[in-house]
Design a protein around this motif. Structure first.
Motif, PDB file in Angstrom:
ATOM      1  N   THR A 161      18.081  40.014  46.626  1.00  0.00           N
ATOM      2  CA  THR A 161      17.391  38.851  46.057  1.00  0.00           C
ATOM      3  C   THR A 161      18.155  37.551  46.291  1.00  0.00           C
ATOM      4  OG1 THR A 161      18.454  39.302  43.912  1.00  0.00           O
ATOM      5  CG2 THR A 161      16.252  40.226  44.290  1.00  0.00           C
ATOM      6  N   SER A 162      19.497  37.633  46.405  1.00  0.00           N
ATOM      7  CA  SER A 162      20.318  36.432  46.651  1.00  0.00           C
ATOM      8  C   SER A 162      21.310  36.740  47.770  1.00  0.00           C
ATOM      9  CB  SER A 162      21.063  36.015  45.376  1.00  0.00           C
ATOM     10  OG  SER A 162      20.170  35.802  44.309  1.00  0.00           O
ATOM     11  N   PRO A 163      20.841  36.818  49.019  1.00  0.00           N
ATOM     12  CA  PRO A 163      21.674  37.294  50.123  1.00  0.00           C
ATOM     13  C   PRO A 163      22.869  36.422  50.466  1.00  0.00           C
ATOM     14  CG  PRO A 163      19.591  36.438  50.945  1.00  0.00           C
ATOM     15  CD  PRO A 163      19.476  36.491  49.454  1.00  0.00           C
ATOM     16  N   PHE A 164      22.838  35.148  50.081  1.00  0.00           N
ATOM     17  CA  PHE A 164      23.914  34.244  50.477  1.00  0.00           C
ATOM     18  C   PHE A 164      24.843  33.891  49.322  1.00  0.00           C
ATOM     19  CE2 PHE A 164      20.260  33.395  53.282  1.00  0.00           C
ATOM     20  CZ  PHE A 164      20.827  33.817  54.468  1.00  0.00           C
ATOM     21  N   LYS A 165      24.656  34.551  48.196  1.00  0.00           N
ATOM     22  CA  LYS A 165      25.525  34.309  47.046  1.00  0.00           C
ATOM     23  C   LYS A 165      26.838  35.063  47.222  1.00  0.00           C
ATOM     24  CE  LYS A 165      25.665  34.626  41.984  1.00  0.00           C
ATOM     25  NZ  LYS A 165      24.921  35.055  40.775  1.00  0.00           N
ATOM     26  N   THR A 166      27.959  34.372  47.018  1.00  0.00           N
ATOM     27  CA  THR A 166      29.274  34.990  47.172  1.00  0.00           C
ATOM     28  C   THR A 166      29.873  35.296  45.805  1.00  0.00           C
ATOM     29  OG1 THR A 166      30.339  32.809  47.255  1.00  0.00           O
ATOM     30  CG2 THR A 166      29.711  33.839  49.358  1.00  0.00           C
ATOM     31  N   SER A 167      30.824  36.226  45.798  1.00  0.00           N
ATOM     32  CA  SER A 167      31.468  36.627  44.543  1.00  0.00           C
ATOM     33  C   SER A 167      32.532  35.618  44.147  1.00  0.00           C
ATOM     34  CB  SER A 167      32.102  38.013  44.695  1.00  0.00           C
ATOM     35  OG  SER A 167      31.127  38.978  45.003  1.00  0.00           O
ATOM     36  N   SER A 168      32.499  35.194  42.902  1.00  0.00           N
ATOM     37  CA  SER A 168      33.506  34.277  42.385  1.00  0.00           C
ATOM     38  C   SER A 168      34.696  35.071  41.868  1.00  0.00           C
ATOM     39  CB  SER A 168      32.907  33.433  41.259  1.00  0.00           C
ATOM     40  OG  SER A 168      32.616  34.262  40.135  1.00  0.00           O
ATOM     41  N   PRO A 169      35.866  34.422  41.685  1.00  0.00           N
ATOM     42  CA  PRO A 169      37.021  35.134  41.133  1.00  0.00           C
ATOM     43  C   PRO A 169      36.724  35.795  39.788  1.00  0.00           C
ATOM     44  CG  PRO A 169      37.699  33.028  42.064  1.00  0.00           C
ATOM     45  CD  PRO A 169      36.203  33.059  42.108  1.00  0.00           C
ATOM     46  N   ASN A 170      35.912  35.141  38.957  1.00  0.00           N
ATOM     47  CA  ASN A 170      35.566  35.726  37.666  1.00  0.00           C
ATOM     48  C   ASN A 170      34.739  36.996  37.834  1.00  0.00           C
ATOM     49  OD1 ASN A 170      36.895  33.783  36.167  1.00  0.00           O
ATOM     50  ND2 ASN A 170      35.090  32.470  35.954  1.00  0.00           N
ATOM     51  N   ASN A 171      33.815  36.971  38.798  1.00  0.00           N
ATOM     52  CA  ASN A 171      33.013  38.165  39.066  1.00  0.00           C
ATOM     53  C   ASN A 171      33.875  39.317  39.565  1.00  0.00           C
ATOM     54  OD1 ASN A 171      30.614  36.959  38.319  1.00  0.00           O
ATOM     55  ND2 ASN A 171      30.087  36.312  40.395  1.00  0.00           N
ATOM     56  N   LEU A 172      34.834  39.017  40.426  1.00  0.00           N
ATOM     57  CA  LEU A 172      35.732  40.052  40.951  1.00  0.00           C
ATOM     58  C   LEU A 172      36.592  40.639  39.838  1.00  0.00           C
ATOM     59  CD1 LEU A 172      36.909  38.418  44.317  1.00  0.00           C
ATOM     60  CD2 LEU A 172      35.156  40.156  43.975  1.00  0.00           C
ATOM     61  N   LEU A 173      37.080  39.766  38.954  1.00  0.00           N
ATOM     62  CA  LEU A 173      37.869  40.245  37.821  1.00  0.00           C
ATOM     63  C   LEU A 173      37.019  41.123  36.923  1.00  0.00           C
ATOM     64  CD1 LEU A 173      40.459  40.241  36.146  1.00  0.00           C
ATOM     65  CD2 LEU A 173      39.651  38.134  35.025  1.00  0.00           C
ATOM     66  N   GLY A 174      35.771  40.710  36.685  1.00  0.00           N
ATOM     67  CA  GLY A 174      34.877  41.511  35.861  1.00  0.00           C
ATOM     68  C   GLY A 174      34.619  42.883  36.464  1.00  0.00           C
ATOM     69  N   ARG A 180      42.045  55.164  54.133  1.00  0.00           N
ATOM     70  CA  ARG A 180      42.965  54.454  55.024  1.00  0.00           C
ATOM     71  C   ARG A 180      42.364  53.130  55.481  1.00  0.00           C
ATOM     72  NH1 ARG A 180      45.009  56.481  60.996  1.00  0.00           N
ATOM     73  NH2 ARG A 180      46.465  54.769  61.381  1.00  0.00           N
ATOM     74  N   ILE A 181      41.078  53.154  55.801  1.00  0.00           N
ATOM     75  CA  ILE A 181      40.418  51.933  56.263  1.00  0.00           C
ATOM     76  C   ILE A 181      40.212  50.944  55.123  1.00  0.00           C
ATOM     77  CG2 ILE A 181      38.255  51.009  57.202  1.00  0.00           C
ATOM     78  CD1 ILE A 181      38.022  53.585  58.856  1.00  0.00           C
ATOM     79  N   PHE A 182      39.733  51.442  53.976  1.00  0.00           N
ATOM     80  CA  PHE A 182      39.408  50.537  52.873  1.00  0.00           C
ATOM     81  C   PHE A 182      40.622  49.776  52.356  1.00  0.00           C
ATOM     82  CE2 PHE A 182      35.178  52.518  51.762  1.00  0.00           C
ATOM     83  CZ  PHE A 182      34.483  51.333  51.923  1.00  0.00           C
ATOM     84  N   PHE A 183      41.772  50.415  52.373  1.00  0.00           N
ATOM     85  CA  PHE A 183      42.933  49.725  51.837  1.00  0.00           C
ATOM     86  C   PHE A 183      43.602  48.822  52.854  1.00  0.00           C
ATOM     87  CE2 PHE A 183      42.044  52.712  48.553  1.00  0.00           C
ATOM     88  CZ  PHE A 183      42.368  52.008  47.404  1.00  0.00           C
ATOM     89  N   GLN A 184      42.914  48.627  53.999  1.00  0.00           N
ATOM     90  CA  GLN A 184      43.257  47.552  54.916  1.00  0.00           C
ATOM     91  C   GLN A 184      42.308  46.366  54.733  1.00  0.00           C
ATOM     92  OE1 GLN A 184      45.857  47.617  56.957  1.00  0.00           O
ATOM     93  NE2 GLN A 184      46.437  49.746  56.562  1.00  0.00           N
ATOM     94  N   ILE A 185      41.331  46.527  53.847  1.00  0.00           N
ATOM     95  CA  ILE A 185      40.308  45.505  53.628  1.00  0.00           C
ATOM     96  C   ILE A 185      40.506  44.883  52.248  1.00  0.00           C
ATOM     97  CG2 ILE A 185      37.822  45.064  53.449  1.00  0.00           C
ATOM     98  CD1 ILE A 185      37.370  47.505  55.240  1.00  0.00           C
ATOM     99  N   HIS A 186      40.535  43.575  52.183  1.00  0.00           N
ATOM    100  CA  HIS A 186      40.721  42.887  50.906  1.00  0.00           C
ATOM    101  C   HIS A 186      39.488  43.054  50.019  1.00  0.00           C
ATOM    102  CE1 HIS A 186      44.550  41.203  51.817  1.00  0.00           C
ATOM    103  NE2 HIS A 186      44.106  40.463  52.825  1.00  0.00           N
ATOM    104  N   SER A 187      39.726  43.129  48.715  1.00  0.00           N
ATOM    105  CA  SER A 187      38.631  43.269  47.737  1.00  0.00           C
ATOM    106  C   SER A 187      38.059  41.899  47.411  1.00  0.00           C
ATOM    107  CB  SER A 187      39.152  43.961  46.469  1.00  0.00           C
ATOM    108  OG  SER A 187      39.664  45.233  46.760  1.00  0.00           O
ATOM    109  N   LYS A 188      37.242  41.379  48.327  1.00  0.00           N
ATOM    110  CA  LYS A 188      36.674  40.045  48.140  1.00  0.00           C
ATOM    111  C   LYS A 188      35.221  40.077  47.695  1.00  0.00           C
ATOM    112  CE  LYS A 188      39.744  37.369  51.100  1.00  0.00           C
ATOM    113  NZ  LYS A 188      39.851  36.403  52.211  1.00  0.00           N
ATOM    114  N   SER A 189      34.740  41.270  47.336  1.00  0.00           N
ATOM    115  CA  SER A 189      33.384  41.374  46.791  1.00  0.00           C
ATOM    116  C   SER A 189      33.350  42.547  45.817  1.00  0.00           C
ATOM    117  CB  SER A 189      32.356  41.592  47.909  1.00  0.00           C
ATOM    118  OG  SER A 189      32.486  42.890  48.456  1.00  0.00           O
ATOM    119  N   ASN A 190      32.403  42.474  44.887  1.00  0.00           N
ATOM    120  CA  ASN A 190      32.226  43.592  43.949  1.00  0.00           C
ATOM    121  C   ASN A 190      31.921  44.884  44.700  1.00  0.00           C
ATOM    122  OD1 ASN A 190      32.518  41.658  41.980  1.00  0.00           O
ATOM    123  ND2 ASN A 190      30.377  41.644  41.363  1.00  0.00           N
TER     124      ASN A 190
END
Length: 339
Positions: free
Chosen positions: A124-137, A45-55
């Motif tokens: 190792t890379s704490p400030f790296k964000t997920s790109s749209p390509n990474n999310l699609l992958g 219930r909680i997770f499907f209120q959260i957008h999938s903006k990271s792997n």
């Protein structure tokens, strides 16, 4: 009925005491069923209120779906083990729900491996964000895992097609065709490979994470700051869950499978393997109740939404909106990383 005679692969009769599995394990699975159903329904219930903006979120959502499917098989196992079902329902358990149980187990193992890789990358890379390509992958990879395990498991359902010769039959292998036994053994070896690959991934990644944490500890000590020890402990919850739930079963599974499909053990050894398998199998089921701790400790947006919901029972949606405004809805690296 405490003693039941089973027929092993060599056709001889083997007496087995099922009293423990008819009483103790159904009770233990009943406890897991209610705890797991409540916690994972809440997590979904909680997770499907959260957008999938990271792997990370994508993998966690797949894990909670897998856990819920596993939990829904528990009632069938409970009634079957307690001998509260008719012959046709026992056949259904062997043909469908037992297959789904193992199907979801290896999906969970696969996603724990992917989550571990993601945690290592965030360390190792704490400030790296997920790109749209990474999310699609990540989404494509998730679909591939589900499809592969489904195609691997489907023949086990189809080939469990024999009529039981004994109404008190206990082993699902008695309901498999000759090729069904062969395929069952092949699948078990493939699943062992899946487990050991993820085992190596988790061990290697956590070895590297530990080294990185130690370097961070040395750096923070050097500038006079207090190391954040409690955060360091949190990230190790994944490896703790993996070793508690999955490692014991996989040391027992190959010899137990051989006892089902080949004439390589005597009656006493078969019985011992059966009890070891049932005990370690319960530990794998425990995973469905422990995974929500991973969500709570490693995903701050999940934690915030859960706390907000308990403060105001109807506020899951509003809590998610607040998280979005605070840019916490994707479990930002600064919240997830142990650094």
């Amino acid at each position: 009925m405490a003693n039941v005679t089973a027929t092993p692969a060599n056709g001889t009769r083997c007496s087995r005491d099922y009293q423990t599995t008819q009483v103790l394990f159904p009770l233990l699975y009943t406890v897991l069923f209610f705890i797991g159903l409540i916690t994972n329904s809440l997590a979904m219930r909680i997770f499907f209120q959260i957008h999938s903006k990271s792997n990370f979120i994508i993998f966690l959502k797949n894990t909670v779906i897998s856990d819920l499917l596993m939990i829904l098989t528990f009632p069938f196992k409970i009634f079957s083990d307690a001998e509260l079902v008719t012959g046709w329902l026992r056949t259904f358990v062997c043909q469908v729900t037992s297959v789904i149980f193992y199907f979801t187990m290896y999906i969970s193992i696969s996603f724990l491996g992917l989550i571990t890789i993601d945690r290592y990358q965030k360390t190792t890379s704490p400030f790296k964000t997920s790109s749209p390509n990474n999310l699609l992958g990540a989404k494509v990879l998730s679909i591939i895992i589900w499809a592969f395990m489904f195609l691997l498991s489907l023949p086990n359902m189809i080939l469990t097609n024999q009529r039981p010769k004994d109404k008190n039959v206990k082993k699902c292998s008695f309901l498999k065709s000759e090729f069904g036994l062969v395929w069952h053994e092949i699948v078990n070896y493939i699943c062992q490979v899946i487990f050991w690959i993820n085992f190596l991934i988790i061990v290697v990644c956590y070895t590297l994470i530990t080294k990185e944490l130690y370097r961070s500890y040395v750096r923070t000590r050097g500038v006079g700051k207090v190391p954040r020890k409690k955060v360091n402990v949190k990230v190790f919850i994944i490896i703790a869950v993996f070793f508690i739930c999955f490692v014991p079963f996989h040391f027992a599974r190959i010899p137990y499978t051989l006892s089902q499909t080949r004439d390589v053990f005597d009656c006493s050894a078969e019985n011992t393997l059966f009890y070891v398998k049932e005990s370690t199998l319960w530990l794998t089921s425990l995973n469905a109740c422990l995974d929500p701790f991973i969500y709570f400790f490693l995903c701050k947006s999940f934690k915030n939404s859960l706390i907000s919901m308990f403060r105001c029972p109807n506020s899951v949606t509003s809590a998610a909106q607040v998280n979005r405004k605070k840019r916490q809805n994707s479990c930002e690296p600064s919240e997830e990383t142990p650094m």
